[in-house]
Design a protein around this motif. Structure first.
Motif, short mmCIF file in Angstrom:
data_model
loop_
_atom_site.label_atom_id
_atom_site.label_comp_id
_atom_site.label_asym_id
_atom_site.label_seq_id
_atom_site.Cartn_x
_atom_site.Cartn_y
_atom_site.Cartn_z
N TYR A 98 -7.79 -2.32 4.49
CA TYR A 98 -8.12 -1.83 2.95
C TYR A 98 -7.14 -0.84 2.43
N VAL A 99 -6.46 0.00 3.23
CA VAL A 99 -5.44 0.74 2.86
C VAL A 99 -4.34 0.16 2.42
N HIS A 100 -3.91 -0.95 3.08
CA HIS A 100 -2.61 -1.68 2.93
C HIS A 100 -2.73 -2.52 1.88
N ARG A 101 -3.90 -3.01 1.52
CA ARG A 101 -4.37 -3.68 0.33
C ARG A 101 -4.08 -3.10 -1.03
N ILE A 102 -4.73 -1.81 -1.08
CA ILE A 102 -4.61 -1.17 -2.22
C ILE A 102 -3.56 -0.38 -2.51
N GLY A 103 -2.59 -0.59 -1.34
CA GLY A 103 -1.43 0.41 -1.54
C GLY A 103 -0.36 -0.74 -2.44
N ARG A 104 -0.68 -1.89 -2.54
CA ARG A 104 -0.11 -2.80 -3.56
C ARG A 104 0.07 -2.40 -4.88
N THR A 105 -0.69 -1.61 -5.34
CA THR A 105 -0.83 -1.05 -6.72
C THR A 105 -0.60 0.61 -6.54
#
Length: 416
Positions: free
Chosen positions: A329-336
């Motif tokens: 989840y942290v990796h995913r939202i780190g894309r924005t």
């Protein structure tokens, strides 16, 4: 702190200036001096922290300083292992940009495409090789690649390589690399398996940890939408057509799910492409280019394929399906929310995913705010059960969700 104070040499400083880089990020500030001292390094940093430049800049500098005056075909002196094709391409492009004035050359190799062009590039000579494990091991076995001159070994996204089952390939590759080398190990997590692998590769490493994996960027506004699984397609379309969303990266857990969501959005009039491991390299690059150039509004991706997607203007990440690994989840939202920009992360949570949400909130030690205003609330949200097939959103939505004269319910079943 400036790059000059980190004792970065002039050819690289010139390239960094051309790229618009003026101040190092924390991971760069801490890693570059350690690497220039020829020490092994264990770096723990989440996505979007400038990790690639943290190792690319000092690797280029060390090799530049060791260049031989005699002109001869270069042998591979630095090897960067990374799990995905997209990330490999991104890393190679970074080396090319930062090393523009060093005289060093670099080649990227990965599977899923013909090896001919890659082999031809290798035979012309290469200083820095960026590779995915599978293709590299294949070319080693064909006696096309020789790693006996390696001085620097970089393992990037080590946690993802373990998740993808590359550990045995990595170990076989490392067995071909000289023991007298400098090793740089980067991972977004510090799981026991990662520590164990690092212990077998590193000698008295310096540990650099910038932000723990549980930390989400403060620039990202997070929201969770409780919704029944069958209503997720309608909620996604509602958000994309009724909210001020110009670009959205949508995550699914499976390749099949990514294809279905992308197909459903296109049928509904929202330009979208899917990107995952079953897509050819040409198709994946085409989708990325269309997304970067804003010719499509939505890129639907699996977690593995999304590694290496770096788009500064990305405003929204949507978790169509919550990940079953909370760190993801942290990796995913780190894309924005990258480079200080603001970002929004929206997560759909159905009844089966409640346990995933609890694990995520436990990891990040905070409760994600709930959107109680969307029209597809389920019982978890203390509101009515969503009725996506009966509740019209807009005329455009209702018209596009059907195919010809088929009932809308059939489309929703196909997207689940």
């Amino acid at each position: 702190m400036s790059f000059e104070k980190l004792k970065v040499i002039e050819p690289i400083l010139k390239a960094l200036k051309n790229e618009g880089y003026t101040q190092p990020t924390p991971i760069q500030e801490q890693s570059i001096p350690v690497i220039l001292q020829r020490k092994d390094l264990f770096g723990c940093a989440q996505t979007g922290t400038g990790k690639t430049a943290a190792f690319a800049i000092p690797v280029l500098q060390l090799l530049h300083e060791q260049q031989q005056p005699v002109k001869q075909k270069p042998a591979i002196k630095a090897l960067v292992l990374t799990p995905t094709r997209e990330l490999a391409i991104q890393i190679q492009e970074s080396f090319e940009a930062y090393g523009k004035f060093t005289g060093l050359n670099q080649v990227v190799i990965f599977g899923g495409v013909s090896q001919v062009a890659q082999v031809n590039a290798l035979r012309r000579g290469v200083d820095i090789l960026v590779a995915t494990p599978g293709r590299l091991l294949d070319l080693i076995n064909q006696r096309i690649v020789n790693l006996s001159d390696i001085r620097l070994l970089v393992l990037d996204e080590a946690d993802r390589m373990l998740d993808m089952g590359f550990v045995h390939d990595v170990q076989k590759i490392i067995a071909r690399v000289p023991k007298q080398r400098q090793t740089l190990f980067f991972s977004a997590t510090m799981a026991p398996a990662i520590r164990k692998l690092a212990d077998t590769l590193l000698i008295n490493p310096v540990k650099v940890e910038v932000t723990p994996v549980s930390t989400t960027a403060e620039t990202v506004r997070q929201t969770v939408c409780y919704v029944e699984k069958r209503n997720k397609p309608s909620l996604l379309l509602h958000l994309l057509t009724n909210k001020d969303i110009h670009m959205a990266l949508v995550f699914t857990r499976t390749k099949h799910g990514a294809d279905k969501v992308a197909k459903g959005l296109n049928n509904a009039g929202v330009a979208a492409e899917a990107i995952h491991g079953n897509k050819s390299q040409q198709a994946r690059q085409r989708a990325l280019n269309l997304f970067r150039s804003k010719q499509i509004k939505v890129l639907v991706a699996t977690d593995i394929a999304a590694r290496g997607i770096d788009i500064d203007e990305l405003s929204h990440v949507i978790n169509y399906e919550l990940p079953n690994v909370p760190e993801t989840y942290v990796h995913r939202i780190g894309r924005t929310g990258r480079a200080g920009a603001r970002g929004i992360a929206l997560s759909f949570c159905d009844s089966e995913e409640r346990v995933y949400l609890r694990d995520i909130q436990k990891l990040i030690t905070s409760t994600i705010p709930v959107d109680n205003e969307h029209p597809y609330q389920d019982a978890i949200g203390n509101n009515k059960i969503g009725q996506s097939f009966k509740t019209p959103v807009t005329p455009k939505t209702s018209n596009h969700f059907s195919r010809g004269n088929k009932p809308r319910r059939r489309y929703h079943k196909s997207v689940q």
